[in-house]
Design a protein around this motif. Structure first.
Motif, PDB file in Angstrom:
ATOM      1  N   ASN A   1      -6.093  27.668 -23.041  1.00  0.00           N
ATOM      2  CA  ASN A   1      -6.247  26.319 -23.580  1.00  0.00           C
ATOM      3  C   ASN A   1      -6.834  26.287 -24.984  1.00  0.00           C
TER       4      ASN A   1
ATOM      5  N   LEU B   1      -7.933  15.395 -28.850  1.00  0.00           N
ATOM      6  CA  LEU B   1      -8.364  16.021 -30.101  1.00  0.00           C
ATOM      7  C   LEU B   1      -9.709  15.454 -30.554  1.00  0.00           C
TER       8      LEU B   1
ATOM      9  N   ASN C   1     -12.729  17.328 -27.560  1.00  0.00           N
ATOM     10  CA  ASN C   1     -12.266  18.600 -27.024  1.00  0.00           C
ATOM     11  C   ASN C   1     -13.412  19.587 -26.803  1.00  0.00           C
TER      12      ASN C   1
ATOM     13  N   SER D   1      -6.351  19.460 -38.452  1.00  0.00           N
ATOM     14  CA  SER D   1      -4.947  19.247 -38.109  1.00  0.00           C
ATOM     15  C   SER D   1      -4.659  17.773 -37.826  1.00  0.00           C
ATOM     16  N   VAL D   2      -5.723  16.977 -37.634  1.00  0.00           N
ATOM     17  CA  VAL D   2      -5.489  15.541 -37.426  1.00  0.00           C
ATOM     18  C   VAL D   2      -5.906  14.727 -38.649  1.00  0.00           C
TER      19      VAL D   2
ATOM     20  N   GLU E   1      -2.906  22.364 -27.852  1.00  0.00           N
ATOM     21  CA  GLU E   1      -3.562  21.116 -28.166  1.00  0.00           C
ATOM     22  C   GLU E   1      -4.067  20.508 -26.855  1.00  0.00           C
ATOM     23  N   PRO E   2      -5.257  19.941 -26.773  1.00  0.00           N
ATOM     24  CA  PRO E   2      -6.248  19.725 -27.844  1.00  0.00           C
ATOM     25  C   PRO E   2      -7.286  20.843 -27.990  1.00  0.00           C
ATOM     26  N   TYR E   3      -6.877  22.097 -27.783  1.00  0.00           N
ATOM     27  CA  TYR E   3      -7.711  23.253 -28.151  1.00  0.00           C
ATOM     28  C   TYR E   3      -9.070  23.282 -27.446  1.00  0.00           C
ATOM     29  N   VAL E   4      -9.032  23.424 -26.147  1.00  0.00           N
ATOM     30  CA  VAL E   4     -10.257  23.342 -25.341  1.00  0.00           C
ATOM     31  C   VAL E   4     -10.693  24.736 -24.882  1.00  0.00           C
ATOM     32  N   PRO E   5     -11.876  25.166 -25.270  1.00  0.00           N
ATOM     33  CA  PRO E   5     -12.386  26.452 -24.756  1.00  0.00           C
ATOM     34  C   PRO E   5     -12.885  26.294 -23.318  1.00  0.00           C
TER      35      PRO E   5
ATOM     36  N   GLU F   1     -11.615  18.294 -37.096  1.00  0.00           N
ATOM     37  CA  GLU F   1     -10.334  18.926 -36.776  1.00  0.00           C
ATOM     38  C   GLU F   1      -9.367  18.586 -37.908  1.00  0.00           C
TER      39      GLU F   1
ATOM     40  N   SER G   1     -15.822  21.989 -24.513  1.00  0.00           N
ATOM     41  CA  SER G   1     -15.363  23.008 -23.569  1.00  0.00           C
ATOM     42  C   SER G   1     -15.309  22.432 -22.156  1.00  0.00           C
TER      43      SER G   1
ATOM     44  N   THR H   1     -18.533  27.050 -24.233  1.00  0.00           N
ATOM     45  CA  THR H   1     -19.102  27.386 -25.544  1.00  0.00           C
ATOM     46  C   THR H   1     -20.527  27.919 -25.393  1.00  0.00           C
TER      47      THR H   1
END
Lengths: 643, 643
Positions: free
Chosen positions: A314, B140, B143, A607-608, A318-322, A605, B145, A325
């Protein structure tokens, strides 16, 4: 079934394989690491080998010239032995040579104690500590439990609100206390808010307590052995991350790790690397594994996920969730790291999928978070990361710069290792060329800082215009066409290690310009989001391995770094490693990362961000489409017109 | 090698054994538990069996009469089959029958919720909790974790300062969140100061969360299944502690556990008992093991040490040092308890080697620690324990009463199980006898409360004097001499279950008087140490299984309990079990035990109190050498002169 024998040179390692396996698979089986970016899909052209004897069948590919194929050059992942073969792995394709940085880094970071201890910003309070306790034996008037007797003495020495002891140690305590005649050494490790009694030994072994700080880089794994008693860095080792065999960049590794089994394979790779480094450190310093009680790792979010075996899929979608953290402190053995059997493993916390613990550690080391003044931090790698802020706020963003800074995707690109051109200066236009080569031998290719110098010099002497296109009349004979493609000969084959010309193409220059443009635009966008501009920035900290050997003047000339007085720039080196080391020595430093830096870093972010793409397009010039952003460069000389 | 077949009645279980093995060893191999105090040394006489067919060789012993031997009665540990044999295990020698207390206890404790919840002294906050989370999927703009998304939602619901997730659950989180479409049930368990995410499941399973409270008694293991959602006790089970096979009392088990292997054998015994009880509870209530997330055990210090496999040797040796009084919360699986694989095990903290978690739980349940008034608590068992105090202070002591209260060491003594005489009243002097027998069948022997009644009645009607010696003219025909030893026939053999007379000897009465004297003197000594006397005590709480069926009036008459108005006495039943149950339902209740009761209970070691022995000697009379201490008894009738 008949097997085929494959022997690799210069290692002279042999392996038996089944027909139908590739040379790459044979190399993996033989333990001979071969470079690969694409993970074996035949699309990166990095796994060149030379067939010295025997017959092979090779898939057609676009990376090799007919002459190369005649000389026996082949792509390991696209080549199948037809019988017993001998394969040479040329230096450029080898993975695993020790990068030259280790020793220099050790020298640079030896005085990490200046950040920790009396008079320093962070108090000395190592994450694991050995106390030699001389306990009074119990009497009828004082017959508290064995465990409480230890806790009471520890709490006399310092404030420890929550203390815990696992069952296995609890079972040992009565015997060890009596065997040691009430003189014992107790190791207490910090796990979250709890202090854990990790070990109890008879007698006094309190002077032998070590930690290992590890920067888990996508390319390189760097480790320092830290004496937790004296605060000294006593050893340094580095090696390439063996995950490289499964993909050179983060994204290709995430794609590879699409099953739990493959995910755990990548975990094992880096865990083996760390174990190798720790083993080397113990040999180098004559330390016992038993006396290493804590490992602190720092790295980008994907690297720390892979280290812990956490789902990475993930991170890429998108939406890039780890997955996490803030990783828990666990027993190092849980992931396979070999130190003291009860030793602990901590991980520097991350901010988001693309803002990792390495950046959090950078911030700690730079001290941005402690200053009234607004500072900027730039960590340049495949993923560029920018932080702006001061003691009251922190903002960050990341931008994909591509692998150009590390030599990836560049015709003659390579990592900053033996044979890499790291510095270039032209004389008399471009008539003479001075090269600095790592290791001093004949050059093999261009690493990031060499590429930066080259682009800056090509631009300075007018061989390329501000869009990065060649100006033939300025290049003269050094520009030539091969299969219709223009290439500039940096070093002729006669002067190189492999006899091949080191060249640069307009496509290479384009890749580089896109990389530098991404970094610059990201920094600019982050300032815009925070209502500031470059003139508000009092300090620029440059981090990352690439950053160490960067010529700041050249970086400004080509528009990678903002046009600020040179005095405002400062290198912090491998902040990731150093931050991990500070955490080992100072619980307070770790707490600052976990409670103040990571949770308070606002992540934008890009990219948005609708403006980002416009600004990025404007940055794809040398130094920029808007030369007013680089007044000192404009003063130096008038812009060369675009052809 | 030829083997011999041994069949046990009434179970009809058979086993093949090698020649030279005892009937006791055969019984252990067959899984037929036989009573034993001495662990097989032939010195307690408790393991009587009847040889129904086949030949045996028996060691000579002092416990059996010639007539008994002729009837086939033998001691299992001293008898060797010479061929195939059939052995009957009479009820008195059986271990493992369910004590009758379970059902009654369940009825009594069903409303444990009255201590926990709104308006009650302790807030409802179970040690493990399932939350059904309906999470918003990441975007987004949001996002964070996966782990932080869960933490954020949990923290919205309540304050959780320190949260942790182990590696194995962390690895599951991303998959489960997406499989459950962001609707998941999370189990959070309390471990020391940390809240641990123990489990994550897709969908809503939040209504199914159970805990098990266990009183690990030296003799009996009692377990309640608690619905952690509704706070209700939904099931109750009890069985004898299988460690009994290795010694009936604490000291003989400590002596047995003199190697780590034997220590772990005792751990396995009680863990198997707990697993049996939990299995029975799940069958009884149609609950899945998977839905049991927490076990809370309470018991004396030796029992909790054995449960955790902690060294017990120093509990017995001066200066009586336990390994640990505050055990860590661990995973139940670490000791072998089978609930949810990640389920936790907590243990009620102890005070010292002879003041255990059972007493700490008693104090919690009695509420002494919350009252302005001074109260006393008496927990009677093999080890008698006394607490005095109020909300500002707590003092305690313990005294060895011996096994008399549980029927041990008494000629016809037995535990309070089927066939035990629990109540006796004489009429017309001692001419008529009324017996209350557990289960209503013919009597087998005397349990503690029956013994107390008997001694009190013998004294009331003048059959014994105040030193406990028989007065023949008052006893008449019921007193007889067997092998020169005087014994009083309580129930003639014609009216008993096994056809043997139920008798009492002067030695039995002596044992009982020493037991009651130890309890009384301990209470008196504790008052002396705190500068008080009995008149200062506003409430007396009586705890322990023996206590439940105690006739307080009789107990005062013989000098076991102090001569206070009956209204001041209150039974709290199995406070150990109930305290464990309160802890399961209320973290606050557990915290009070751990932070306020256990650490603040001042323990007085009576064995170093020079006055204790004098006072004890004075207590070895009925009711006491100093009759002024029992004015209501003195008023009842003049003392019977000592012969």
């Amino acid at each position: 079934m008949k097997t085929l024998s494959v022997t690799f040179l210069p290692d002279e390692k042999s392996v038996e394989i089944a027909p139908g396996k590739t040379v790459m698979e044979a190399a993996t089986a033989a333990g001979v690491p071969i470079n690969s970016i694409c993970g074996g899909d035949g699309v990166c052209g990095k796994c060149r080998v030379i067939v010295r004897s025997g017959k092979v069948t090779a898939e057609p590919n676009e990376f090799l010239t007919r002459r190369e194929i005649q000389r026996g050059v082949a792509l390991a992942c696209q080549t199948y032995p037809d019988g017993d073969v001998v394969i040479e792995v040329p230096m450029e394709s080898r993975v695993g040579a020790v990068p030259r940085l280790a020793a220099e880094d050790a020298a640079r970071f030896a005085p990490v104690s200046q950040w920790v201890g009396e008079g320093a910003p962070y108090a000395y309070e190592p994450l694991s500590r050995k106390d030699y306790l001389q306990l009074s034996p119990p009497t009828l008037d004082d017959n508290i439990s064995d465990q409480e007797r230890i806790y009471r003495e520890l709490r006399r020495r310092r404030d420890i609100p929550i203390m815990q002891t696992g069952l296995s140690i609890l079972r040992q305590i009565p015997t060890v206390l009596r065997a040691g005649k009430w003189r014992v050494t107790v190791t207490v490790g910090q796990r979250g808010g709890t202090a854990e009694v990790m070990q109890i030994e008879p007698g006094d072994s309190s002077s032998r307590n070590y930690g290992v700080a590890v920067d888990v880089g996508t390319t390189t794994v760097d480790a320092h052995l830290v004496d937790l008693v004296s605060s000294e860095t006593v050893g340094a080792q580095a090696k390439y991350n063996s995950q490289i065999s499964y993909g050179e960049d983060i994204i290709s590794r995430i794609i590879y790790a699409n099953t739990d089994e493959k995910l755990q394979t990548l975990r094992e790779c880096v865990v083996n690397d760390i174990n190798d480094l720790i083993a080397a450190l113990t040999v180098e310093t004559k330390t016992r594994l038993h006396d290493i009680s804590y490992v602190m790792c720092s790295g980008n979010t994907t690297m720390t996920h892979l280290l812990l075996g956490l789902e990475v899929a993930n991170i890429r979608r998108e939406p890039y969730v780890p997955s996490a953290t803030f990783a828990p402190v666990i027993r190092a053995a849980e992931v396979g790291i070999k130190i003291n059997a009860r030793g602990l493993l901590g991980v520097v916390p991350s901010v988001s999928s693309y803002v990792g613990g390495d950046l959090v550690a950078d911030v700690l080391v730079s001290g941005i978070n402690d200053s009234e003044e607004v500072s900027m931090l730039v960590d340049m790698g495949t993923n560029g990361e920018i932080v702006i802020g001061n003691k009251d706020w922190l903002a960050c963003c990341s931008a994909s710069a591509g692998p150009a800074f590390e030599g990836g995707g560049i015709t003659c690109g390579m990592r900053a290792t033996l044979g890499a051109i790291e510095h270039i200066a032209f004389g008399e236009g471009c008539r003479t060329t001075e090269c600095g080569v790592i290791g001093g031998a004949k050059p093999l290719g261009l690493c990031g800082s060499g590429l930066l110098d080259l682009v800056a010099e090509l631009h300075r002497v007018g061989c390329i215009d501000r869009t990065g296109r060649f100006v033939p009349e300025a290049c003269g004979a050094r520009l030539r066409r091969d299969a219709g493609l223009a290439e500039f000969v940096v070093v002729p084959g006669s002067d190189t290690a492999l006899g091949r010309d080191v060249v640069i193409t307009e496509a290479d220059i384009g890749s580089f310009i896109r990389a530098k443009g991404a970094i610059y635009t990201a920094a600019e966008a982050l300032l815009r989001h925070t209502g500031l501009d470059f003139s508000d920035v009092r300090h620029v900290y440059v981090a990352g391995a690439f950053g160490n050997y960067l010529n700041v003047g050249q970086a400004i000339r080509i528009g990678l770094l903002p046009d600020l007085p040179l005095a405002r720039f400062q290198f912090i080196g491998n902040g990731s490693l150093q931050g991990a080391e500070m955490a080992l020595l100072s619980r307070q430093a770790f707490d600052v990362m976990e409670k103040r830096i990571a949770p308070n870093m606002t992540h934008f972010e890009l990219s948005v961000d609708p403006q980002f793409m416009n600004e990025y397009t404007g940055s794809l010039f040398l130094p920029h489409t808007n030369i007013e952003k680089f007044p000192s460069v404009a003063r130096e000389r008038p812009p060369i017109p675009v052809r």
